[in-house]
Design an enzyme around this catalytic site. Structure first.
Site, PDB file in Angstrom:
ATOM      1  N   ARG A  71      48.994  48.506 -51.656  1.00 24.61           N
ATOM      2  CA  ARG A  71      50.226  49.251 -51.948  1.00 24.61           C
ATOM      3  C   ARG A  71      50.098  49.787 -53.369  1.00 24.61           C
ATOM      4  O   ARG A  71      49.834  49.026 -54.295  1.00 24.61           O
ATOM      5  CB  ARG A  71      51.466  48.359 -51.870  1.00 24.61           C
ATOM      6  CG  ARG A  71      51.688  47.637 -50.550  1.00 24.61           C
ATOM      7  CD  ARG A  71      52.990  46.838 -50.602  1.00 24.61           C
ATOM      8  NE  ARG A  71      53.061  45.827 -49.571  1.00 24.61           N
ATOM      9  CZ  ARG A  71      53.538  46.030 -48.346  1.00 24.61           C
ATOM     10  NH1 ARG A  71      53.978  47.224 -48.017  1.00 24.61           N
ATOM     11  NH2 ARG A  71      53.579  45.057 -47.460  1.00 24.61           N
ATOM     12  N   ARG A 100      52.685  47.141 -44.106  1.00 26.03           N
ATOM     13  CA  ARG A 100      53.926  47.424 -43.383  1.00 26.03           C
ATOM     14  C   ARG A 100      54.992  48.076 -44.256  1.00 26.03           C
ATOM     15  O   ARG A 100      55.290  47.614 -45.345  1.00 26.03           O
ATOM     16  CB  ARG A 100      54.475  46.129 -42.765  1.00 26.03           C
ATOM     17  CG  ARG A 100      55.708  46.354 -41.891  1.00 26.03           C
ATOM     18  CD  ARG A 100      56.221  45.075 -41.298  1.00 26.03           C
ATOM     19  NE  ARG A 100      55.416  44.663 -40.157  1.00 26.03           N
ATOM     20  CZ  ARG A 100      54.840  43.469 -40.041  1.00 26.03           C
ATOM     21  NH1 ARG A 100      54.964  42.591 -41.005  1.00 26.03           N
ATOM     22  NH2 ARG A 100      54.152  43.172 -38.975  1.00 26.03           N
ATOM     23  N   HIS A 153      43.435  42.972 -47.586  1.00 25.39           N
ATOM     24  CA  HIS A 153      44.484  42.511 -48.497  1.00 25.39           C
ATOM     25  C   HIS A 153      43.905  42.012 -49.820  1.00 25.39           C
ATOM     26  O   HIS A 153      44.643  41.707 -50.758  1.00 25.39           O
ATOM     27  CB  HIS A 153      45.283  41.390 -47.810  1.00 25.39           C
ATOM     28  CG  HIS A 153      46.567  41.049 -48.462  1.00 25.39           C
ATOM     29  ND1 HIS A 153      46.780  39.846 -49.114  1.00 25.39           N
ATOM     30  CD2 HIS A 153      47.724  41.739 -48.592  1.00 25.39           C
ATOM     31  CE1 HIS A 153      48.010  39.819 -49.597  1.00 25.39           C
ATOM     32  NE2 HIS A 153      48.609  40.940 -49.299  1.00 25.39           N
ATOM     33  N   TYR A 176      56.957  41.676 -60.475  1.00 24.37           N
ATOM     34  CA  TYR A 176      56.350  40.516 -59.836  1.00 24.37           C
ATOM     35  C   TYR A 176      55.543  39.734 -60.866  1.00 24.37           C
ATOM     36  O   TYR A 176      54.932  40.318 -61.765  1.00 24.37           O
ATOM     37  CB  TYR A 176      55.377  40.936 -58.731  1.00 24.37           C
ATOM     38  CG  TYR A 176      55.964  41.658 -57.546  1.00 24.37           C
ATOM     39  CD1 TYR A 176      57.312  41.998 -57.474  1.00 24.37           C
ATOM     40  CD2 TYR A 176      55.147  42.010 -56.474  1.00 24.37           C
ATOM     41  CE1 TYR A 176      57.826  42.666 -56.374  1.00 24.37           C
ATOM     42  CE2 TYR A 176      55.658  42.683 -55.371  1.00 24.37           C
ATOM     43  CZ  TYR A 176      56.998  43.010 -55.329  1.00 24.37           C
ATOM     44  OH  TYR A 176      57.494  43.674 -54.241  1.00 24.37           O
ATOM     45  N   HIS A 184      54.766  35.773 -57.369  1.00 21.85           N
ATOM     46  CA  HIS A 184      53.840  36.383 -56.416  1.00 21.85           C
ATOM     47  C   HIS A 184      52.401  35.909 -56.575  1.00 21.85           C
ATOM     48  O   HIS A 184      51.561  36.166 -55.714  1.00 21.85           O
ATOM     49  CB  HIS A 184      53.900  37.918 -56.575  1.00 21.85           C
ATOM     50  CG  HIS A 184      53.244  38.679 -55.483  1.00 21.85           C
ATOM     51  ND1 HIS A 184      52.009  39.295 -55.630  1.00 21.85           N
ATOM     52  CD2 HIS A 184      53.637  38.942 -54.218  1.00 21.85           C
ATOM     53  CE1 HIS A 184      51.688  39.904 -54.499  1.00 21.85           C
ATOM     54  NE2 HIS A 184      52.650  39.710 -53.629  1.00 21.85           N
TER      55      HIS A 184
END
Length: 687
Positions: free
Chosen positions: A378, A408, A438, A471, A595
């Site tokens: 992202r 997503r 990821h 984060y 995070h």
């Protein structure tokens, strides 16, 4: 008599407990008022995703007739009922809190008003706004025999309108409205346009410094008759449908269009909706049990933008934080020269993500840099990294970007900048079939004195300068040759044909990360059996993989002390005698989203610390390309241990998981220790 709990906490019930902790931040009177609105917005956004993915998945199981219980003992039917009851309670709490916060804001001159409460001058201004800005973009959609029920977009706000012809007498119409099939019953839908701001500021009276607003749906409702000439509105009520977003992604762009029309999962309606209008919606959407009547504005996620639009009012917000530039990488210095001398650790948001941007920009400008490779999951809308990579490719460097399209709800943005990179000459790779990419890694290959030198950045969070301000994440810069070799091998495996690498530093999912974690946990278990130091600290977002939980239970049973810092879902149940009584689980929910994934193993005194992109969930360990990287520098390991210890010492925003599956606040008002606020003072954790 002691209650016998299941060995595991259900994942979805645990998630609701997490969202309750977010809601508690909105309920905390110590939280500044505007920040409380933000937490209400986050609670709503979280619940939307939970409904469209997790609850939708349970709905699919019910439709398929699936009745088998999961490893926590819940059948889909039993879980469905529990979740609907709990979410209903949570939404009621959420709106009670919303009304409480509004009362507090009213004392500071910030309020939402109805059109009927406005002065004549203000009402005229709102009517002008409606006529010139709102009316042109509204589209009334009648529903009758010739015009079928429209396809409603997921999570968009609509108004359900019942009408009668002006020529009819009210008493006649009242008799006819009772049955839906009555020819005189008229029903229409109006979408509240999401392209317009949800809140409209009302012109202030005189020199008043009050900030007063009207909600867009209230404005449309007030002037709804302008859309239906010759008809009189009988009732107007807002509603919203949430659809299944957990769809198989085969062709991503086609799937984005399909997702809007996924099976309805939830129907939210405003309080007091006319029974005839409700009947139409429920029959058309085929929703009977997951219906929520909302006492207030539907979808409080708009409050995030609302808070951002309020000027000033610093006394109603958290104090500003200015991330510092890492002292080891002073702006303007040659970063490659620094990294040849030492590894550098960064802790966001307390340290600035600008250092990552600067590193890529310096690599793009450096004539000795031959290649840049990185993963992207992202990124922000206007990413400096994307521009720097494009510049590097245009200057002739080999630039490879592994893009994850299936992040997503970010797919559309990812497609756009992936195409932008391809146009600039970057090699864009869309990962491996069936596996999300990821891992967070950046590799720069540089020619130095006739040999190639590798520089690597490994992170726990996305390469996103926007979320890096919100984060808590950790990033490691290193020129360690073993990490560099593994980094090259990882990109070769993802982008080409390459046999599994014999990793020297990394552990990579889905091939060997789970086995590596087993090995590390078993080693602590053996140390405990032999009387040596044995201790595990693991910080992550979620813990739900049954095999990992069972392995932690085994270690606990042999005497290994285990501290888990799990922000969200945790299916491990602590405090089970003989099984998990050496395990403590805490969760910190505060100003910033926790995070980072950091794993510590005492290893009989020879400590090891790892950074990772992976939570301990089945999807991370089995269905994603994930990365776990050791920290070789002893001083940086010590720094990470201090970070972990700060979280463990938190007694203001930390909550401890109980055997019941609920969380209790750890509170010490005599000696408060708030880890996120302490971390803002960098000398407290950095060597």
């Amino acid at each position: 008599m002691t209650r016998q709990w299941s060995q595991y906490v259900n994942r979805d019930m645990s998630w609701l407990e997490f969202n309750r902790r977010v809601l508690q931040e909105a309920q905390d009177t110590e939280t500044p008022l505007l920040e409380r609105l933000k937490f209400l917005a986050i609670t709503s956004s979280n619940l939307d995703e939970f409904m469209s993915v997790r609850v939708a998945g349970i709905q699919d199981q019910l439709r398929a007739g699936y009745t088998k219980a999961d490893f926590t003992g819940y059948t889909p039917g039993g879980l469905w009922k529990r979740l609907l009851k709990r979410t209903g309670q949570m939404v009621s709490e959420q709106y009670r809190t919303y009304r409480e916060v509004l009362r507090g804001l009213a004392k500071h001159g910030i309020r939402f008003k109805k059109i009927s409460e406005l002065s004549e001058v203000q009402r005229s201004a709102m009517e002008l706004y409606f006529r010139e800005i709102v009316f042109p973009v509204l589209t009334p959609m009648a529903v009758d025999q010739s015009r079928p029920f429209p396809l409603l977009h997921t999570k968009e706000l609509y108004l359900a309108v019942l009408l009668r012809r002006e020529s009819e007498q009210l008493e006649q119409h009242s008799d006819r409205i009772a049955g839906r099939d009555d020819a005189s019953q008229l029903f229409a839908i109006v979408q509240v346009p999401s392209i317009l701001t949800r809140f409209i500021q009302i012109p202030s009276r005189g020199n008043s410094n009050k900030l007063e607003f009207v909600l867009l749906e209230d404005l449309i409702e007030h002037y709804i008759d302008k859309l239906f000439n010759g008809y009189l509105p009988m009732s107007v009520h807002a509603f919203r449908v949430t659809r299944n977003a957990d769809l198989t992604l085969e062709e991503i762009e086609k799937e984005l269009r399909r997702r809007r029309w996924g099976m309805p999962v939830r129907l939210e309606i405003s309080e007091g909706m006319h029974p005839a209008a409700l009947q139409i919606l429920q029959e058309e959407l085929e929703i009977n049990d997951n219906k929520l009547e909302i006492s207030g504005p539907i979808d409080l996620s708009f409050l995030m933008k609302f808070v951002g639009a309020i000027p000033g009012k610093d006394d109603l917000r958290y104090g500003k934080i200015e991330p510092s530039y890492p002292s080891e990488l002073e702006a303007g210095e040659d970063m490659f020269e620094v990294l040849r001398q030492r590894d550098v650790l960064m802790y966001h948001p307390y340290e600035s993500f600008d250092a990552v941007n600067d590193f890529v920009m310096q690599a793009a400008d450096d004539s000795d840099v031959l290649a840049i490779k990185m993963t992207m999951y992202r990124v922000s809308g206007d990413s400096i990294l994307v521009r720097a990579l494009a510049k590097a490719a245009e200057s002739g460097k080999q630039v490879t970007v592994v893009v994850e399209l299936k992040a997503r709800f970010d797919e559309e943005r990812n497609i756009a900048w992936a195409k932008q990179l391809e146009k600039a000459g970057c090699h864009v790779v869309y990962g491996l079939v069936g596996l999300k990419t990821h891992a967070k890694i950046l590799l720069v290959v540089r020619r130095e004195d006739g040999v190639l030198k590798r520089y690597v950045h490994v992170g726990t969070g996305n390469y996103n300068d926007s979320t890096a301000k919100l984060y808590t994440d950790v990033g490691l810069f290193t020129a360690h040759p073993i990490i560099g070799i593994d980094a090259s091998a990882l990109f070769n495996e993802v982008t080409g044909y390459s046999a599994p690498h014999d990793w020297k530093a990394f552990a990579v999912a889905p091939t060997d990360l789970k086995e590596k974690l087993f090995e590390l946990i078993d080693r602590e278990k053996q140390h405990a059996i032999e009387g040596r130091s044995s201790y595990i600290i693991a910080k992550m977002n979620s813990l739900s993989n049954q095999d990992i939980i069972d392995k932690l239970y085994e270690a606990s049973a042999t005497g290994v002390r285990i501290d888990l810092i799990v922000r969200g879902v945790c299916c491990l149940r602590p405090g089970i005698a003989g099984r998990s009584d050496n395990i403590r689980v805490i969760s910190i929910v505060d100003r910033f989203l926790e995070h980072s994934r950091i794993f510590y193993f005492s290893n009989g005194g020879d400590e090891e610390v790892y950074l990772s992109s992976a939570d301990w969930m089945t999807r991370n360990l089995m269905r994603r390309i994930e990365l776990m990287c050791p920290v070789f520098d002893a001083s940086l390991r010590a720094t990470l241990v201090r970070m972990l210890q700060m979280s463990l010492n938190d007694n203001v925003k930390s909550r401890q998981l109980q055997s019941s599956g609920t969380y209790e606040l750890i509170c010490d008002k005599t000696q408060p220790f708030r880890s996120q606020f302490i971390a803002m003072h960098i000398p407290s954790w950095k060597s």
